[in-house]
Design a protein around this motif. Structure first.
Motif, PDB file in Angstrom:
ATOM      1  N   ALA A   5      73.440  72.542   8.792  1.00 18.25           N
ATOM      2  CA  ALA A   5      73.757  73.647   9.701  1.00 18.25           C
ATOM      3  C   ALA A   5      74.900  74.534   9.242  1.00 18.25           C
ATOM      4  O   ALA A   5      74.993  75.687   9.655  1.00 18.25           O
ATOM      5  CB  ALA A   5      74.063  73.103  11.097  1.00 18.25           C
ATOM      6  N   ALA A   6      75.780  74.035   8.399  1.00 14.91           N
ATOM      7  CA  ALA A   6      76.913  74.852   7.941  1.00 14.91           C
ATOM      8  C   ALA A   6      76.597  75.576   6.634  1.00 14.91           C
ATOM      9  O   ALA A   6      77.457  76.246   6.078  1.00 14.91           O
ATOM     10  CB  ALA A   6      78.158  73.986   7.769  1.00 14.91           C
ATOM     11  N   GLY A   7      75.369  75.462   6.169  1.00 11.94           N
ATOM     12  CA  GLY A   7      74.949  76.213   4.995  1.00 11.94           C
ATOM     13  C   GLY A   7      74.505  77.611   5.386  1.00 11.94           C
ATOM     14  O   GLY A   7      74.417  77.951   6.577  1.00 11.94           O
ATOM     15  N   PHE A   8      74.192  78.423   4.399  1.00  9.67           N
ATOM     16  CA  PHE A   8      73.804  79.815   4.655  1.00  9.67           C
ATOM     17  C   PHE A   8      72.565  79.885   5.541  1.00  9.67           C
ATOM     18  O   PHE A   8      72.567  80.512   6.597  1.00  9.67           O
ATOM     19  CB  PHE A   8      73.568  80.543   3.328  1.00  9.67           C
ATOM     20  N   ILE A   9      71.492  79.226   5.130  1.00 12.46           N
ATOM     21  CA  ILE A   9      70.244  79.299   5.894  1.00 12.46           C
ATOM     22  C   ILE A   9      70.360  78.513   7.195  1.00 12.46           C
ATOM     23  O   ILE A   9      69.930  78.974   8.252  1.00 12.46           O
ATOM     24  CB  ILE A   9      69.059  78.820   5.041  1.00 12.46           C
ATOM     25  N   GLY A  10      70.935  77.309   7.138  1.00  8.28           N
ATOM     26  CA  GLY A  10      71.072  76.489   8.341  1.00  8.28           C
ATOM     27  C   GLY A  10      71.881  77.171   9.429  1.00  8.28           C
ATOM     28  O   GLY A  10      71.557  77.065  10.618  1.00  8.28           O
ATOM     29  N   SER A  11      72.935  77.885   9.042  1.00 11.87           N
ATOM     30  CA  SER A  11      73.762  78.570  10.040  1.00 11.87           C
ATOM     31  C   SER A  11      72.999  79.738  10.670  1.00 11.87           C
ATOM     32  O   SER A  11      73.087  79.961  11.885  1.00 11.87           O
ATOM     33  CB  SER A  11      75.074  79.057   9.428  1.00 11.87           C
ATOM     34  N   HIS A  12      72.223  80.455   9.867  1.00 11.91           N
ATOM     35  CA  HIS A  12      71.424  81.554  10.414  1.00 11.91           C
ATOM     36  C   HIS A  12      70.284  81.032  11.287  1.00 11.91           C
ATOM     37  O   HIS A  12      69.960  81.631  12.321  1.00 11.91           O
ATOM     38  CB  HIS A  12      70.900  82.445   9.289  1.00 11.91           C
ATOM     39  N   LEU A  17      68.104  80.212  16.783  1.00  9.95           N
ATOM     40  CA  LEU A  17      67.680  79.313  17.858  1.00  9.95           C
ATOM     41  C   LEU A  17      68.534  79.520  19.107  1.00  9.95           C
ATOM     42  O   LEU A  17      68.008  79.554  20.231  1.00  9.95           O
ATOM     43  CB  LEU A  17      67.757  77.858  17.390  1.00  9.95           C
ATOM     44  N   LEU A  18      69.832  79.672  18.922  1.00 11.57           N
ATOM     45  CA  LEU A  18      70.720  79.950  20.055  1.00 11.57           C
ATOM     46  C   LEU A  18      70.359  81.272  20.719  1.00 11.57           C
ATOM     47  O   LEU A  18      70.349  81.373  21.952  1.00 11.57           O
ATOM     48  CB  LEU A  18      72.179  79.946  19.596  1.00 11.57           C
ATOM     49  N   ASP A  19      70.053  82.279  19.919  1.00 13.25           N
ATOM     50  CA  ASP A  19      69.670  83.587  20.455  1.00 13.25           C
ATOM     51  C   ASP A  19      68.406  83.502  21.310  1.00 13.25           C
ATOM     52  O   ASP A  19      68.201  84.324  22.196  1.00 13.25           O
ATOM     53  CB  ASP A  19      69.446  84.592  19.324  1.00 13.25           C
ATOM     54  N   ARG A  20      67.576  82.503  21.033  1.00 10.75           N
ATOM     55  CA  ARG A  20      66.338  82.305  21.790  1.00 10.75           C
ATOM     56  C   ARG A  20      66.523  81.342  22.968  1.00 10.75           C
ATOM     57  O   ARG A  20      65.563  80.926  23.589  1.00 10.75           O
ATOM     58  CB  ARG A  20      65.235  81.812  20.860  1.00 10.75           C
ATOM     59  N   VAL A  24      71.621  73.712  20.335  1.00  7.26           N
ATOM     60  CA  VAL A  24      71.519  73.290  18.935  1.00  7.26           C
ATOM     61  C   VAL A  24      72.607  72.269  18.624  1.00  7.26           C
ATOM     62  O   VAL A  24      73.775  72.480  18.937  1.00  7.26           O
ATOM     63  CB  VAL A  24      71.649  74.493  17.975  1.00  7.26           C
ATOM     64  N   ILE A  25      72.185  71.181  18.008  1.00  4.37           N
ATOM     65  CA  ILE A  25      73.103  70.229  17.404  1.00  4.37           C
ATOM     66  C   ILE A  25      73.003  70.453  15.908  1.00  4.37           C
ATOM     67  O   ILE A  25      71.919  70.330  15.333  1.00  4.37           O
ATOM     68  CB  ILE A  25      72.735  68.772  17.754  1.00  4.37           C
TER      69      ILE A  25
END
Length: 111
Positions: A5-12, A17-20, A24-25
């Motif tokens: 989750a703290a990587g480039f793709i994982g964070s985006h 997901l949060l925007d939807r 998220v964990i």
């Protein structure tokens, strides 16, 4: 749950997901990820767990999806971190699948 989750793709992915409207964990051992990538998510319905996914993953409560994005993701990282890269691909996938099975969650792999 999003590994890496703290990587480039994982964070985006976590942000999308949060925007939807999802909770998220995010899990990351910060080997190649960076807390700066998720700093803006901390005030949202986002929980971060610093954890190496090659070890047993235990999450309290329900988990609907396990999105396994954890892996060093550049040729430079592969050359500098060959064993951790292999471990997250094999053991990390095994541990993330185990969590998905235990929780009855859908599993998505991208690495």
């Amino acid at each position: 749950m999003v590994t890496g989750a703290a990587g480039f793709i994982g964070s985006h992915l976590s942000e999308a997901l949060l925007d939807r409207g999802h909770s998220v964990i995010g899990i990351d051992n910060l080997l190649t990820g960076d807390l700066a990538n998720i700093a803006h998510l901390r005030s949202r319905d986002f929980e971060f767990i610093r954890h190496d996914v090659t070890r047993h993953i235990d999450i309290d409560g329900p988990v609907d999806f396990v999105l396994h994005w954890a892996s060093p993701a550049s040729p430079i990282d592969y050359l500098e971190l060959p064993i951790p890269t292999l471990k997250v691909g094999a053991l990390g996938t095994h541990k993330a699948l185990g969590l998905a099975k235990t929780k009855g969650a859908r599993f998505v792999l991208a690495s």
